[in-house]
Motif scaffolding. Sequence first.
Motif, PDB file in Angstrom:
ATOM      1  N   GLY A 154       0.817  -1.434  -0.081  1.00  0.00           N
ATOM      2  CA  GLY A 154      -0.030  -0.125   0.131  1.00  0.00           C
ATOM      3  C   GLY A 154       0.759   1.228  -0.017  1.00  0.00           C
ATOM      4  O   GLY A 154       0.257   2.422  -0.002  1.00  0.00           O
ATOM      5  N   CYS A 155       2.198   1.183   0.218  1.00  0.00           N
ATOM      6  CA  CYS A 155       3.014   2.465   0.094  1.00  0.00           C
ATOM      7  C   CYS A 155       3.244   3.119  -1.182  1.00  0.00           C
ATOM      8  O   CYS A 155       3.539   2.255  -2.451  1.00  0.00           O
ATOM      9  N   LEU A 156       2.893   4.326  -1.415  1.00  0.00           N
ATOM     10  CA  LEU A 156       2.946   4.925  -2.354  1.00  0.00           C
ATOM     11  C   LEU A 156       4.195   4.887  -3.115  1.00  0.00           C
ATOM     12  O   LEU A 156       4.328   4.710  -4.615  1.00  0.00           O
ATOM     13  N   PHE A 290      12.086  14.750   3.818  1.00  0.00           N
ATOM     14  CA  PHE A 290      10.676  14.982   4.449  1.00  0.00           C
ATOM     15  C   PHE A 290       9.569  15.624   3.534  1.00  0.00           C
ATOM     16  O   PHE A 290       8.523  14.978   3.549  1.00  0.00           O
ATOM     17  N   ARG A 291       9.881  16.293   2.453  1.00  0.00           N
ATOM     18  CA  ARG A 291       8.850  16.743   1.460  1.00  0.00           C
ATOM     19  C   ARG A 291       8.307  15.444   0.866  1.00  0.00           C
ATOM     20  O   ARG A 291       7.254  15.254   0.559  1.00  0.00           O
ATOM     21  N   VAL A 292       9.464  14.624   0.377  1.00  0.00           N
ATOM     22  CA  VAL A 292       9.149  13.238  -0.344  1.00  0.00           C
ATOM     23  C   VAL A 292       8.563  12.303   0.433  1.00  0.00           C
ATOM     24  O   VAL A 292       7.773  11.492   0.152  1.00  0.00           O
ATOM     25  N   GLY A 293       9.345  12.053   1.607  1.00  0.00           N
ATOM     26  CA  GLY A 293       8.921  10.974   2.441  1.00  0.00           C
ATOM     27  C   GLY A 293       7.583  10.996   3.114  1.00  0.00           C
ATOM     28  O   GLY A 293       7.037   9.804   3.542  1.00  0.00           O
ATOM     29  N   ILE A 294       6.769  12.072   3.179  1.00  0.00           N
ATOM     30  CA  ILE A 294       5.573  12.115   3.820  1.00  0.00           C
ATOM     31  C   ILE A 294       4.572  11.562   2.864  1.00  0.00           C
ATOM     32  O   ILE A 294       3.634  10.956   3.483  1.00  0.00           O
ATOM     33  N   TRP A 295       4.829  11.401   1.539  1.00  0.00           N
ATOM     34  CA  TRP A 295       3.798  10.486   0.738  1.00  0.00           C
ATOM     35  C   TRP A 295       4.323   9.157   0.407  1.00  0.00           C
ATOM     36  O   TRP A 295       3.787   8.447   0.153  1.00  0.00           O
ATOM     37  N   ALA A 300       2.871   3.758   5.894  1.00  0.00           N
ATOM     38  CA  ALA A 300       3.574   2.876   6.643  1.00  0.00           C
ATOM     39  C   ALA A 300       4.003   3.873   7.971  1.00  0.00           C
ATOM     40  O   ALA A 300       4.105   3.355   9.044  1.00  0.00           O
ATOM     41  N   TRP A 301       4.340   5.038   7.595  1.00  0.00           N
ATOM     42  CA  TRP A 301       4.956   5.927   8.611  1.00  0.00           C
ATOM     43  C   TRP A 301       4.102   6.165   9.778  1.00  0.00           C
ATOM     44  O   TRP A 301       4.659   6.008  10.899  1.00  0.00           O
ATOM     45  N   PRO A 302       2.965   6.643   9.729  1.00  0.00           N
ATOM     46  CA  PRO A 302       1.895   6.717  10.980  1.00  0.00           C
ATOM     47  C   PRO A 302       1.884   5.503  11.751  1.00  0.00           C
ATOM     48  O   PRO A 302       1.887   5.652  13.015  1.00  0.00           O
ATOM     49  N   PHE A 303       1.716   4.339  11.074  1.00  0.00           N
ATOM     50  CA  PHE A 303       1.487   3.097  11.921  1.00  0.00           C
ATOM     51  C   PHE A 303       2.957   2.842  12.558  1.00  0.00           C
ATOM     52  O   PHE A 303       2.742   2.257  13.931  1.00  0.00           O
ATOM     53  N   ALA A 304       3.863   2.850  12.022  1.00  0.00           N
ATOM     54  CA  ALA A 304       5.417   2.848  12.565  1.00  0.00           C
ATOM     55  C   ALA A 304       5.474   3.477  13.656  1.00  0.00           C
ATOM     56  O   ALA A 304       6.060   3.241  14.678  1.00  0.00           O
ATOM     57  N   LEU A 339      22.903  15.060  -2.941  1.00  0.00           N
ATOM     58  CA  LEU A 339      21.808  15.049  -3.852  1.00  0.00           C
ATOM     59  C   LEU A 339      21.278  13.875  -3.862  1.00  0.00           C
ATOM     60  O   LEU A 339      21.165  12.871  -4.641  1.00  0.00           O
ATOM     61  N   PRO A 340      19.943  13.566  -2.980  1.00  0.00           N
ATOM     62  CA  PRO A 340      19.583  12.447  -2.562  1.00  0.00           C
ATOM     63  C   PRO A 340      18.418  12.137  -3.854  1.00  0.00           C
ATOM     64  O   PRO A 340      17.717  13.213  -4.548  1.00  0.00           O
ATOM     65  N   GLU A 341      18.190  10.726  -4.260  1.00  0.00           N
ATOM     66  CA  GLU A 341      17.133  10.455  -5.363  1.00  0.00           C
ATOM     67  C   GLU A 341      16.038   9.908  -4.367  1.00  0.00           C
ATOM     68  O   GLU A 341      15.934   9.208  -3.564  1.00  0.00           O
ATOM     69  N   ASN A 342      14.997   9.977  -5.014  1.00  0.00           N
ATOM     70  CA  ASN A 342      13.803   9.611  -4.505  1.00  0.00           C
ATOM     71  C   ASN A 342      13.651   8.151  -4.450  1.00  0.00           C
ATOM     72  O   ASN A 342      13.399   7.478  -3.510  1.00  0.00           O
ATOM     73  N   GLY A 343      14.260   7.308  -5.432  1.00  0.00           N
ATOM     74  CA  GLY A 343      14.465   5.835  -5.638  1.00  0.00           C
ATOM     75  C   GLY A 343      15.306   5.194  -4.295  1.00  0.00           C
ATOM     76  O   GLY A 343      14.791   4.195  -3.943  1.00  0.00           O
TER      77      GLY A 343
END
Length: 573
Positions: A154-156, A290-295, A300-304, A339-343
Motif C-alpha cells: 500500500g505504500c505509494l 521530509f517533503r518526499v517521504g511524507i507521501w 507505513a510511517w503513521p503506523f510505525a 543530492l538524494p534520489e527519490n528511489g
Amino acid sequence: MKPVRLSAAATLALPRWALFALGLLYILPGLIGRADWKDDAGSFGIMWTMAHGGLVDWLLPNIAGMRVPDDGPLAFWFGALCIKLFGWLMGDMMAARMSTIAIFVAATASVWWTAFHLGRRQDAQPLRLAFGGQPEPDDYGRTLADTAALIYLGCLGLLMFSHETLAVTLQGGLVAYFLYRAVRYVEAQTVRNAVLIGLSLGALVLTRGLLTPITLLLALFACTRFLSVPLAPTLRHLGLAVLTALAISMLWVLPAVSMQPYGLNPVSGWLAWTANQIGLPSWISIKTFFRVGIWFFWPAWPFAGWAIYAWRRQDHLLHIVLPLFFVGALTLLILCDPLPENGDLLKLLPPLAIMAAFGLPTMKRGAINAIDWFSVMVLTMLGAIVWLFWIAKLTGWPAQLAKNVLKLLPGFRPEVEVLAFVVALGATIGWIALVHWRISRQPAVLWRAVVLSSGGLILLWVLLMTLFLSDFNYSKSYAVVARQIAASLPTDAGCINSNVGAPQRASLAFYGKLPFDKIGAGKCDLILLQDSVKVHDERELSKPPPGAEWRLLWEGRRAADRDERFRLYQRAP
C-alpha cells in the motif's frame, strides 16, 4: 504490560489466493503492454546492450556505446539474463521486466517472512485472556505477516518504482532480504546465517555501491549490542559475512580491473560515484527527505510511529529495536547524501512496513474504523474520477475534462481497447465487492484496516494502466521519433555521434536500431543533436552545429513534448 489484547478470531490469516491475486494485480499492470518510457529507458538500454553485446558490455555498463558509471552491474545482469532466456518468447522489453517481477516477489516474500518470525516470538505475543481464546503464536505471526505485506504493497513509493527496471528497485528488495536474514541471525547465531548475510551485502555492493551495505552492517552490529547478543561469536560471524560480501564483489571487480573493457576501468568511475554520495547533512537533503517521504512512506510511517509509542514501555523487543535501528541508520545515510534520489527511499520501506504491522494491533477500534472509512471514500472517489476522465476523452463529455486530457496529447486519437476495459471493469467490481464485505460482515480480523487502503491503491493503478495506458505510451515513448530518424538515415550511414541523454539514447537505439558511436570511436559523418530549451527564433531552428559544415537531414520531436527537439545532420562532402 503489553499493549496488545486480541482474540483468536482477530488473527485469521488472509487466504493465500487473495494475497497472491493482490500481488498479481499490483505488479502485472504497468509491465504488460507498456512501451519503453523515459523513466526507466536508460536502465533497459544497459540490459539490452549487455544481452546483445559481448563480455566487455557486461563488465562496463553502457547504453549503445555511452558509458554509464553510476550504479553497479548486478541489476542489469539480471535484466540481460532474462532477455537472453525469454527474449525470443516475449520480446526483449517484456523479458527484461521479468527481473522486475522476480525482485518484487522476493521483496514481498522477505517482508512477509520477517514479520512472521518476529510476530511468533514470545515477547511479541498479545496478553493472555482470562478465560483463554488468545491466538496461537504461529497464527498471530501469520496475521502480522499478512498485515506487513499489505502495508508494504500500500505504500505509494513502492508503487512508483516497483514497475521499473532500476537498480534502486533491486536495492530495496535486497534490503528486505537482509532484514529477514538479520532477524534469523539474532534468533540463531549460526555460520549459515552469517554467510547468507554476507551474500545479501555483496549483492548490495554490486547493485548500488558500498555505502548502504556498510550502513546495514553497522546497524546490525549496534542492534546485537543493544540486545546483548554475545560479542565474540558476533564479531566472528560478521567478519565471515564481510569476507563473503568481498568475495561476491570480486566477481565483477577483478575481471573489470584486469580486462579493462574498451580500454577503461569501470571500477574507478563506480568508486568515484559512490564517494560523491556521502557528505554532511544539508538543508537540501533534509528538505527533500521530509517533503518526499511524507507521501512516499504513506501509510507505513503513521503506523510505525504509533508502534514505537505503543511499545515504548517494553524493553529490548526485537520487533521494534531491529527495524528501528535500520530505519535510523538508513535515514542518516540518506540525509548525508548531497543530492538524494527519490528511489533511494525504497530501502526504508521494508523496515517501516514491518514495524507498522506491530503498531496496528495496539490501535483502538474507532481509529481503525476511521482509517477504513477514509480509504473507502477517498479511493472510491478517485476511482470514479479516473472512469469519468476515460469517458470524457472518448465521448467529449464532460467537455472541460475532455479538453484537459487531450490538450496534453496533441494528435492522439483515443480508442476503446476491449481487453483493457474488461480488466478495469473487473477490478472495479472487485473493489465494490471488497467494500461490501467490509461493511456488511464487520470482520474482526487484524488486517481489515489495511486491506481496503492497499486494495484501493491497486484499483487506481489498474485503472490507470488499462484505461490510460495508450495515452501514457503516446506521451512517454520515443518509438515514433526513433522510426522517423531511422527512415531519414542515408543508405550508406555509418556511426552517429550524439549528445542525447541516456533514456533517449536507449529508446532510439532499441526502436530505431540507430548505429550510435561506440566507446572510444572517433568522429562520425552523422550527428544527432538534442536540446531541451524552447527556441522562439525561427532562424535558430535550422542553424547547423558550429565549427563545421553540416547538412540537416531531419528535425522533429515527440508530439507530447513541446520543449525537447532532435536534429539529425550529415557531414557535407
